[in-house]
Write a protein that holds these residues in place. Sequence first.
Motif, PDB file in Angstrom:
ATOM      1  N   GLY A 437       0.930  -1.211   0.002  1.00  0.00           N
ATOM      2  CA  GLY A 437      -0.077   0.002   0.021  1.00  0.00           C
ATOM      3  C   GLY A 437       0.784   1.258   0.245  1.00  0.00           C
ATOM      4  N   HIS A 438       0.437   2.133  -0.675  1.00  0.00           N
ATOM      5  CA  HIS A 438       1.296   3.655  -1.076  1.00  0.00           C
ATOM      6  C   HIS A 438       0.668   4.462  -0.391  1.00  0.00           C
ATOM      7  N   ALA A 439      -0.248   4.549   0.490  1.00  0.00           N
ATOM      8  CA  ALA A 439      -1.162   5.685   1.334  1.00  0.00           C
ATOM      9  C   ALA A 439       0.022   6.637   1.766  1.00  0.00           C
ATOM     10  N   ALA A 440      -0.173   8.010   1.421  1.00  0.00           N
ATOM     11  CA  ALA A 440       0.555   8.826   2.432  1.00  0.00           C
ATOM     12  C   ALA A 440       0.379   8.759   3.744  1.00  0.00           C
ATOM     13  N   ASP A 441       1.505   9.331   4.602  1.00  0.00           N
ATOM     14  CA  ASP A 441       1.499   9.399   5.737  1.00  0.00           C
ATOM     15  C   ASP A 441       1.075  10.707   6.334  1.00  0.00           C
ATOM     16  N   PRO A 442      -0.323  10.837   6.764  1.00  0.00           N
ATOM     17  CA  PRO A 442      -0.818  12.185   7.196  1.00  0.00           C
ATOM     18  C   PRO A 442      -0.084  12.847   8.097  1.00  0.00           C
ATOM     19  N   GLY A 443       0.978  12.321   9.019  1.00  0.00           N
ATOM     20  CA  GLY A 443       1.699  12.906   9.981  1.00  0.00           C
ATOM     21  C   GLY A 443       0.677  13.245  11.163  1.00  0.00           C
ATOM     22  N   LEU A 444      -0.281  12.428  11.321  1.00  0.00           N
ATOM     23  CA  LEU A 444      -1.219  12.642  12.426  1.00  0.00           C
ATOM     24  C   LEU A 444      -1.606  11.254  12.898  1.00  0.00           C
ATOM     25  N   ASP A 445      -1.675  11.187  14.346  1.00  0.00           N
ATOM     26  CA  ASP A 445      -2.192  10.089  15.122  1.00  0.00           C
ATOM     27  C   ASP A 445      -3.607  10.175  15.400  1.00  0.00           C
ATOM     28  N   PRO A 446      -4.454   9.576  14.567  1.00  0.00           N
ATOM     29  CA  PRO A 446      -6.035   9.920  15.089  1.00  0.00           C
ATOM     30  C   PRO A 446      -6.420   9.660  16.364  1.00  0.00           C
ATOM     31  N   ALA A 447      -6.070   8.676  17.145  1.00  0.00           N
ATOM     32  CA  ALA A 447      -5.957   8.469  18.444  1.00  0.00           C
ATOM     33  C   ALA A 447      -7.225   8.972  19.157  1.00  0.00           C
ATOM     34  N   PRO A 448      -8.687   8.481  18.673  1.00  0.00           N
ATOM     35  CA  PRO A 448      -9.644   9.063  19.345  1.00  0.00           C
ATOM     36  C   PRO A 448      -9.989   8.373  20.500  1.00  0.00           C
TER      37      PRO A 448
END
Length: 701
Positions: A437-448
Amino acid sequence: MTDSFPRLHARTRRFTLGVPRGFTVSPDGTRAVFLRSRSGSDPVTCLWSVDTATGAERLVVDPAAVPGLPGEEDLPAAERARRERVREQAGGVVGYTTDAALTRAVFALSGRPFTVALTGEPDVRPLDVGAGTGDGAVVDPRIDPTGSRVAFVADRALHLHDLASGTTTVLLAPDGGDVSGGLPDFAAAEEMGRTRGFWWSPDGGSLLVARVDESPVARWHIADPAHPGRVPAEVRYPAAGTPNARVALEIVTVDGARTPVGWDSGAHEYLATAGWDAHGPLLSVQPRDQREVLVLAVDPATGTTTELHRLTDPVWVENVPGTPARTASGSLVHTEDAGGARRLVVGGAAVTGPELQVREVLGVDGETVLFRASPEPTSVAVFSVAPGAEPVPLSPPAGVHSAVAAGGTTVRMSQDLTTAPHAVVVTAGGAEHPVAGHAADPGLDPAPLLHSFGERELRTAVFLPSSHVPGTPLPVLLDPYGGPHSQRVLQARNAHLTSRWFAEQGFAVVVTDGRGSPGRGPEFEHAIHGDLAGPVLEDQVAALHAAARAHPDLDLGRVGIRGWSFGGYLAALAVLRRPDVFHAGVAGAPVTDWALYDTHYTERYLGLPGGEPYTRSSILDDAATPPTPQRPHRPLMVIHGLADDNVVAAHTLRLSSALLAAGRAHQVLPLSGVTHMTPQEVVAENLLLLQVGFLRDALGA
């Protein structure tokens, strides 16, 4: 990193690029083909194959290497409409079909059809479909199961191309300017999930074809005010209470013989599903009030139909994706609502109990049924069930999963709260091979922080800024969808990225799935019948107050709400009807007058226009009521794409007029050339930034 998120979010099409999808497994289970772009920011989708025994991948079609194509995609209007209906945001090879043996595929690029071998060396070949197709632009090319012929739609007619001889003939020509052969009608494509209009027989000798007559449907015109010299686009839009398209079916042989399919379309005007399996054509049809579904078998020789099953409900019957279907022996696969659960039924016997909410039937392999179901509302797992056995889980229980299977091989597509969407090949021996998978790293941890609030156990996700110091009050932002057929609170990373980013801008973000949303059973879904406003808004308020009790730093004196489509409607509804709770709103593409929305969706919940349900659910009266000290006006930003043919811009214009007449100040952001999806990179990026600025100013954040 959060500063770059809006641009990355836009460039990656909400982090969907680079994700493997659209898998097809060969009958012997040794190979699979799938779609994926080369990177998380590359919008050009390629066709790939994978050896299921080793996991080795091979590039089959790279659109950039196909000669003779324009630099920019030049799509026929019918294909642009199809992509809008399925919310397709990428380009390149976004769809394909294969023969039954998975040896050859057919696809379209810029409206031109191509074939490619799936075994041996790839040999991408354009199909010379001849001058008989008008401008040569084709839609939905589909190869027959034997790999001998390709059917496609061009100029609203169904065509047949013989691969051996290279000849192209017209199988079903329109017999009027408003008639098409082989295309779905608007209501089917937008609301029923039926994006096809023709289906091959297993032997490749015949097709089941939809004939759609749009002459009864109202003509609407969508203009581009930024370019007044352009002729407005004409669309056929079946607004609530107005006539639908007339849909009929014919069985057409490859030599042109035509046999009408008979059912009482006056009593059951919606063709919800259609297909052709080893037992013949199989349909499901609905009456206008959607309180019944008939499952019909078709005799391909005569076109006569036989009722196999009838499902009724005093509120409405849900069309569950993948149903009806049949096993190899002919046992009917469908769902029924009983004991508070949506259950899977095979051969007349329920094979799931109240512990699962069935979401979708993924396929049938012999007598084994592959399906998706929720053991808990925030997760969707994959199961298989064989005759006389209990359902077997084929995925982890947590997360959101789907799958395809054949020949002892299963390809599972998965994501959870920490993992990007990805795929795993599982062979009969239990070996697993990841598909890159080549999805970009959003630079965020959703962690809800996931909660279940109140007596209704409202599933809610709460996001606090990572830099938050306990004891510091936080302005609150509700970020719901809030309506039927969609969930926001899922154990899936991509479902929460935008909410997490808003939290990093200094808000406590609260996301709630209230009554009407799926995964909680029929009673929970049906609670919005006759009122799309009251129960939905009540649940948002209840969850907000419960969240504040669980997280005391939430400042209930500074509460905003944002949303798109139904979420946009909910945002406008919230600030107009409950200004005591909500202090600012951002409403994107909101439905403001339900009489302006389509038949199948609106009438399912509110019936025909003119009654109390429409008055209760409209926000135009709220907007037209002057503010008072007891019900003060709140800042409202309304955003709408002027090219939107799903929720047309008239909704926002009528809302703005009502607000202005009542002396209510507001902002309207019209988006020239933008549809309901807003895929344009610059538009999508700046929409996030503008919303943050508006909410900060309105809430004093």
